[in-house]
Motif scaffolding. Structure first.
Motif, PDB file in Angstrom:
ATOM      1  N   LEU A 201     -16.790  -4.843  -8.161  1.00  0.00           N
ATOM      2  CA  LEU A 201     -16.587  -3.413  -7.867  1.00  0.00           C
ATOM      3  C   LEU A 201     -15.181  -2.970  -8.325  1.00  0.00           C
ATOM      4  CD1 LEU A 201     -17.458  -0.784  -6.393  1.00  0.00           C
ATOM      5  CD2 LEU A 201     -16.763  -1.842  -4.243  1.00  0.00           C
ATOM      6  N   GLN A 202     -14.186  -3.832  -8.058  1.00  0.00           N
ATOM      7  CA  GLN A 202     -12.796  -3.496  -8.440  1.00  0.00           C
ATOM      8  C   GLN A 202     -12.650  -3.424  -9.965  1.00  0.00           C
ATOM      9  OE1 GLN A 202     -10.943  -6.750  -6.329  1.00  0.00           O
ATOM     10  NE2 GLN A 202     -11.654  -5.937  -4.383  1.00  0.00           N
TER      11      GLN A 202
ATOM     12  N   SER B 191       0.828  -1.216   0.000  1.00  0.00           N
ATOM     13  CA  SER B 191       0.000   0.000   0.000  1.00  0.00           C
ATOM     14  C   SER B 191       0.858   1.260   0.000  1.00  0.00           C
ATOM     15  CB  SER B 191      -0.994  -0.009   1.162  1.00  0.00           C
ATOM     16  OG  SER B 191      -0.318  -0.125   2.365  1.00  0.00           O
ATOM     17  N   THR B 192       1.924   1.283   0.786  1.00  0.00           N
ATOM     18  CA  THR B 192       2.794   2.467   0.832  1.00  0.00           C
ATOM     19  C   THR B 192       3.367   2.742  -0.558  1.00  0.00           C
ATOM     20  OG1 THR B 192       3.460   1.769   3.029  1.00  0.00           O
ATOM     21  CG2 THR B 192       4.857   3.422   1.980  1.00  0.00           C
ATOM     22  N   ILE B 193       3.818   1.661  -1.196  1.00  0.00           N
ATOM     23  CA  ILE B 193       4.475   1.800  -2.492  1.00  0.00           C
ATOM     24  C   ILE B 193       3.470   2.141  -3.586  1.00  0.00           C
ATOM     25  CG2 ILE B 193       5.560   0.306  -4.238  1.00  0.00           C
ATOM     26  CD1 ILE B 193       7.202  -0.525  -1.466  1.00  0.00           C
TER      27      ILE B 193
ATOM     28  N   ILE C 266      -5.095   6.470 -10.147  1.00  0.00           N
ATOM     29  CA  ILE C 266      -5.825   6.227  -8.901  1.00  0.00           C
ATOM     30  C   ILE C 266      -5.257   4.998  -8.206  1.00  0.00           C
ATOM     31  CG2 ILE C 266      -8.045   5.232  -8.176  1.00  0.00           C
ATOM     32  CD1 ILE C 266      -9.425   7.282  -9.808  1.00  0.00           C
ATOM     33  N   TYR C 267      -5.115   5.097  -6.886  1.00  0.00           N
ATOM     34  CA  TYR C 267      -4.680   3.935  -6.106  1.00  0.00           C
ATOM     35  C   TYR C 267      -5.912   3.233  -5.538  1.00  0.00           C
ATOM     36  CZ  TYR C 267      -3.240   1.340  -1.979  1.00  0.00           C
ATOM     37  OH  TYR C 267      -3.104   0.355  -1.031  1.00  0.00           O
ATOM     38  N   VAL C 268      -6.088   1.964  -5.896  1.00  0.00           N
ATOM     39  CA  VAL C 268      -7.222   1.201  -5.366  1.00  0.00           C
ATOM     40  C   VAL C 268      -6.705   0.181  -4.349  1.00  0.00           C
ATOM     41  CG1 VAL C 268      -9.203  -0.253  -5.914  1.00  0.00           C
ATOM     42  CG2 VAL C 268      -8.438   1.436  -7.584  1.00  0.00           C
ATOM     43  N   ASP C 269      -7.067   0.388  -3.092  1.00  0.00           N
ATOM     44  CA  ASP C 269      -6.665  -0.488  -1.991  1.00  0.00           C
ATOM     45  C   ASP C 269      -7.782  -1.515  -1.788  1.00  0.00           C
ATOM     46  OD1 ASP C 269      -6.194  -1.640   0.479  1.00  0.00           O
ATOM     47  OD2 ASP C 269      -6.048   0.253   1.583  1.00  0.00           O
TER      48      ASP C 269
ATOM     49  N   SER D   9     -10.932   4.360 -14.841  1.00  0.00           N
ATOM     50  CA  SER D   9      -9.723   5.186 -14.680  1.00  0.00           C
ATOM     51  C   SER D   9      -8.465   4.348 -14.866  1.00  0.00           C
ATOM     52  CB  SER D   9      -9.606   5.749 -13.255  1.00  0.00           C
ATOM     53  OG  SER D   9     -10.827   6.020 -12.691  1.00  0.00           O
ATOM     54  N   ASP D  10      -7.342   5.047 -15.009  1.00  0.00           N
ATOM     55  CA  ASP D  10      -6.044   4.374 -14.914  1.00  0.00           C
ATOM     56  C   ASP D  10      -5.833   4.077 -13.432  1.00  0.00           C
ATOM     57  OD1 ASP D  10      -5.558   4.677 -17.612  1.00  0.00           O
ATOM     58  OD2 ASP D  10      -4.544   6.608 -17.361  1.00  0.00           O
ATOM     59  N   VAL D  11      -5.419   2.855 -13.128  1.00  0.00           N
ATOM     60  CA  VAL D  11      -5.315   2.475 -11.711  1.00  0.00           C
ATOM     61  C   VAL D  11      -4.018   1.745 -11.408  1.00  0.00           C
ATOM     62  CG1 VAL D  11      -7.810   2.211 -11.299  1.00  0.00           C
ATOM     63  CG2 VAL D  11      -6.495   0.237 -12.074  1.00  0.00           C
TER      64      VAL D  11
END
Ligand code: DC
Length: 224
Positions: free
Chosen positions: A113-114, A16-18, A29-32, A121-123
């Motif tokens: 959903l993911q 997640s940090t990276i 967009i960052y998808v966690d 978007s670009d993710v």
């Protein structure tokens, strides 16, 4: 060119940090996805579902209204329209997420959903099954790992910094147990996709890992 970057790997590898840093550098967009499994777990806890009751999990998860919003680039997970980011990082929720995430009904709902998010978007998306199941056609697939000793040491330092009393050997044993659960479960086990690039962060700092992954992305025409 639209793109998606899949980052999978065991707990504590620094995904997640990276992924958050890379999203900042590339402007995607960052998808966690772990946060989504945690929000589902919170819903199950709030509704009195027992972690060992697979039938109740399969039924109740259908009713959960989970969605995602972005504020200043930060992912906000909404449960019934309410921001639950502040409630999902507890041990209780983590344990329920670990017990309920292998459930096929839970996975079906959250994977869908993911996949929708990646279409809009670009993710860069992190999790356990992104390269293998969620985004099998991802532009770049990374399998990020580190030795259990290094991951346990990072967790130990993190807890120490928060002033929490902790024992290194117990943390390492917990990490090894979680790895085993994630890798041997029947549904979507954690494994490196055949076309994923292995990045071992054991001997690298955060910036070193970010630089390595950005280099791999550039080779595929992302952020070039
Ligand atoms: O990465 P995390 O600790 O926030 O993940 C919470 C739980 O959800 C963990 O037990 C693994 C599970 N998970 C999963 O099964 N699939 C994903 N894509 C992401 C997380």
């Amino acid at each position: 060119m639209s793109y998606s970057i899949a980052v999978d790997g065991p707990a504590g590898a620094g995904k997640s940090t990276i992924a958050r840093k890379i999203a900042g550098q590339l402007g995607c967009i960052y998808v966690d996805t772990g946060a989504m499994y945690r929000a589902m777990a919170l819903y199950l806890i709030q509704n009195g579902v027992n972690a060992g009751d697979a039938r109740a999990i399969s039924q109740k998860c259908q009713e959960a209204d989970i969605s995602i919003r972005y504020e200043n680039g930060e992912q906000i997970v909404l449960l019934d329209g309410e921001n639950v980011n502040g409630l999902i990082r507890t041990e209780e929720v983590g344990n329920m997420a670990s017990a309920s995430s292998p459930n096929p009904a839970v996975r079906k709902k959250l994977v869908s959903l993911q996949q929708k998010l990646a279409k809009t978007s670009d993710v860069i998306m992190d999790g356990r099954d992104i390269g293998t199941c969620v985004l099998p056609d991802a532009t770049v697939k990374i399998y990020l790992t580190a030795s259990s000793r290094v991951r346990a040491m990072r967790r130990y330092e993190e807890l120490k910094a928060k002033g929490e009393d902790c024992d290194f050997e117990t943390i390492e044993a917990d990490i090894e147990k979680r790895d085993h659960q994630d890798m041997t479960r029947e549904n979507s086990p954690l494994r490196q996709a055949e076309d994923a690039v292995l990045v071992d962060s054991s001997g690298l700092d955060i910036d070193g890992v970010v630089a390595e992954i950005i280099r791999i992305c550039r080779e595929k025409g992302i952020g070039a």
